[in-house]
Design a protein around this motif. Structure first.
Motif, short mmCIF file in Angstrom:
data_model
loop_
_atom_site.label_atom_id
_atom_site.label_comp_id
_atom_site.label_asym_id
_atom_site.label_seq_id
_atom_site.Cartn_x
_atom_site.Cartn_y
_atom_site.Cartn_z
N ASP A 419 -5.52 -0.73 -7.25
CA ASP A 419 -5.33 -1.31 -8.62
C ASP A 419 -6.18 -0.18 -9.54
O ASP A 419 -6.10 0.03 -10.82
N ALA A 439 -0.98 0.27 -9.01
CA ALA A 439 -1.00 0.02 -10.20
C ALA A 439 -0.62 1.13 -11.05
O ALA A 439 0.31 1.27 -12.17
N ALA A 440 -1.10 2.41 -10.84
CA ALA A 440 -0.58 3.84 -11.39
C ALA A 440 0.78 3.96 -11.11
O ALA A 440 1.50 4.40 -12.34
N GLU A 442 3.08 1.46 -10.88
CA GLU A 442 3.78 0.49 -11.95
C GLU A 442 3.88 1.37 -13.02
O GLU A 442 4.88 1.09 -13.76
N LYS A 443 2.77 1.81 -13.76
CA LYS A 443 2.65 2.44 -14.95
C LYS A 443 3.87 3.62 -15.32
O LYS A 443 4.60 3.70 -16.05
N TYR A 444 3.75 4.36 -14.28
CA TYR A 444 4.52 5.75 -14.26
C TYR A 444 6.15 5.33 -14.17
O TYR A 444 6.92 6.07 -14.67
N ARG A 446 7.47 2.38 -14.42
CA ARG A 446 7.86 1.19 -15.26
C ARG A 446 8.38 0.44 -14.44
O ARG A 446 9.42 -0.09 -14.68
N ARG A 449 4.82 -4.11 -9.44
CA ARG A 449 4.65 -4.04 -7.86
C ARG A 449 5.65 -5.12 -7.25
O ARG A 449 6.08 -4.84 -6.01
N ARG A 486 11.80 11.38 -15.89
CA ARG A 486 10.62 10.44 -16.45
C ARG A 486 9.59 11.41 -17.15
O ARG A 486 8.59 10.89 -17.35
N ASP A 509 -0.87 13.10 -11.18
CA ASP A 509 0.03 13.50 -12.50
C ASP A 509 -0.61 14.75 -13.01
O ASP A 509 -1.93 14.76 -13.45
#
Length: 577
Positions: A419, A439-440, A442-444, A446, A449, A486, A509
């Motif tokens: 997380d 969680a990262a 999920e963000k990158y 989109r 989880r 992306r 990243d």
């Protein structure tokens, strides 16, 4: 004295021995298990259940070989369990094999059992004890002395057959003889070598497995040996001692059977504990009790390969082949005044007892603050969480032995990492199905989880690097991968986990760095182009300067030449042709 040894490299976070130790005589320190000698009854269960063979029996075999090499008169006391445990055509072949190893004589421990039977018979005839518990099993004696000290008054004040036999052998062969007990029991080692009441009577203890390995080493085949009788008179019914009800058979066969004691036998540590608990409550009176820690008696001792024999078959075979005839005074017992008495006293260790507050403080450290938190799963080896807390207070156990707590803690730490880390973490199984998604990630990408964990990796990114690592089991470290669609640039480390058969990917990243590198590269290119233009211009200027210098040089040469000639000709000009 240590009888059981531990291989620390193999013993780690298992606790199977603790779970199977009925008296909890094993302490755990730094995830390693250790025997507490003052609490251990040497039942041998930890030897049997250890999945890593981390526990070993400390052997006297080399000491025995040393006796023979140095020429000592050495006599074997052979436990009657050999009749059901060893393989032969005739029992005398075992005697011959032992003599071939170099022993002076081989005598059956059943000879000592006959003397013990006589002592039991005298106790029964006297009728002075409320209950009589046989004392042939050292582990049973330890169980009573350590954990049920108030019941030592019921232990028959008689030595074991091994000790009785050792005394008889020393009486007949002299004080310098070396006496070696050969049998199926490991608790006999402590009785022989560290019990102050019996030490010095038996010099060494070896077991049947060690004998078989020794015979193999020396190339001695039992089946090829002659049939040689032992050096003792026939003990008859007393050869039944190692099987369940064997002691009772010997006592019943004796002359004093018209007594008021009820007789029964109890075998197996749990049954023995049940019996002792019942006796503590005053529920057992007027009984003569044969008690043995090993299920089925000595023929299933911890120093025997139990997979090779059936205790039921051995019991049937021995009962059929051994006559239940009693022995008589005239043709068996010596006249020497040997004493076979042994008195038992409580020696329960005094462990500190925590207060209720201290117990709750210990439980709180592993997240157990409410009744519903007390799972009492027994995974740590203790029946309840409170028992485990008591053990922690007494220094026998460690907090992290609580499996549910450590599992929750590991999950909590794993979730914390997933997380909070800024890196993308993806774990996939052998089918490329996503097992974890940070969680990262999920963000990158989109993708939630919960959704990602129902997908396969190739459904939203190129999985070729993961597949390559899975197939080759060779990790990828620091590979640059760009996802143009992306607008994401990554530095990837992808590793294979053999234990889990899964692949872990960690993506850093580096998009911002990539942009900085791109701008820096553009500046470099522009600088190079500007430099090239300056160089070109300088070259052009240099060429122009060179041209002008060339013209000026020619004019100067003509002028100087004329000046020289004028001076040489006294100011007369050159003739003009």
């Amino acid at each position: 004295m240590n009888v059981i040894g531990f291989k620390e490299a193999k013993c780690k976070n298992c606790y199977k021995c603790v779970r199977n130790c009925d008296v909890k005589a094993i302490t755990v320190k730094d995830a390693q298990a250790y025997i507490m000698n003052d609490k251990c009854i040497l039942c041998g269960h930890c030897l049997e259940v250890c999945p890593q063979n981390a526990k070993t029996l400390i052997s006297d075999l080399e000491r025995v070989k040393g006796y023979l090499r140095e020429g000592y008169q050495t006599v074997v006391s052979l436990a009657p369990a050999y009749l059901g445990v060893l393989h032969y055509n005739t029992p005398g072949q075992v005697i011959s094999a032992l003599l071939k190893l170099g022993f002076t004589a081989v005598r059956e421990t059943a000879e000592g059992a006959a003397y013990v039977t006589r002592e039991y018979d005298n106790l029964i005839a006297a009728g002075e004890m409320e209950n009589i518990i046989t004392t042939c099993c050292p582990s049973l004696n330890d169980l009573v002395e350590i954990y049920y000290p108030s019941l030592t008054k019921y232990l028959a004040p008689v030595v074991s057959p091994m000790i009785a036999h050792g005394k008889i052998i020393r009486e007949q062969y002299g004080p310098n003889v070396k006496v070696v007990f050969l049998g199926p029991c490991i608790s006999k080692k402590r009785e022989a070598e560290s019990d102050p009441r019996t030490v010095g009577i038996i010099d060494a203890v070896i077991n049947f497995k060690e004998l078989e390995e020794w015979l193999l080493e020396e190339g001695i085949d039992i089946f090829k040996q002659p049939d040689t009788p032992p050096d003792n008179p026939n003990p008859l019914v007393n050869r039944l001692y190692p099987i369940s009800s064997g002691v009772l058979s010997s006592v019943v066969a004796s002359k004093n059977t018209s007594d008021h004691y009820r007789k029964f036998y109890v075998h197996g540590i749990n049954n023995c504990i049940d019996l002792l608990e019942s006796m503590n409550r005053g529920e057992i009176t007027g009984c003569f009790i044969e008690a043995n820690i090993c299920n089925g008696g000595c023929i299933k001792g911890p120093a025997i390969d139990r997979t090779r024999i059936s205790r039921f078959k051995v019991k049937l075979d021995m009962e059929e082949s051994i006559p239940k005839a009693p022995i008589t005074e005239e043709d068996f017992f010596t006249k020497s005044p040997i004493h076979f008495d042994k008195f038992f006293l409580g020696r329960s260790p005094k462990d500190p007892v925590p207060t209720e507050k201290e117990v709750m403080q210990i439980l709180a450290k592993i997240g157990k603050t409410k009744p519903e938190d007390m799972l009492n799963c027994g995974a740590c080896g203790y029946a309840t969480c409170r028992d485990k807390a008591n053990a922690v207070y007494q220094g026998k156990a460690e907090l992290n032995m609580c499996i549910p707590y450590m599992h929750e803690r590991a999950q909590s730490m794993a979730n914390f990492v997933l997380d909070t880390t800024p890196n993308i973490i993806i774990i996939v199984d052998a089918e490329m199905k996503i097992m974890e998604f940070s969680a990262a990630a999920e963000k990158y990408f989109r993708t939630p989880r919960s959704v990602a964990k129902e997908m396969y990796l190739y459904e939203f990114i190129d999985h070729s690097n993961f597949q390559a690592v899975l197939e080759t089991q060779k990790d990828i470290i620091g590979k640059r991968v760009i996802y143009e669609d992306r607008n994401l640039a990554t530095l990837q480390t992808i590793v294979y986990s053999k234990e889990q058969n899964c692949v872990l990917g960690i993506f850093q990243d580096i998009s911002h760095q990539e942009e900085l590198d791109r701008k820096a590269y553009k500046v470099k290119v522009e600088t190079i182009e500007m430099a090239q233009r300056v160089i070109d211009k300088q070259m052009k200027v240099a060429q122009e300067i060179a041209g002008l210098l060339g013209e000026t040089t020619a004019e100067t040469k003509v002028t100087l030449t004329k000046l020289r000639d004028t001076i040489l000709n006294d100011g007369k000009p050159y003739d003009i042709f």
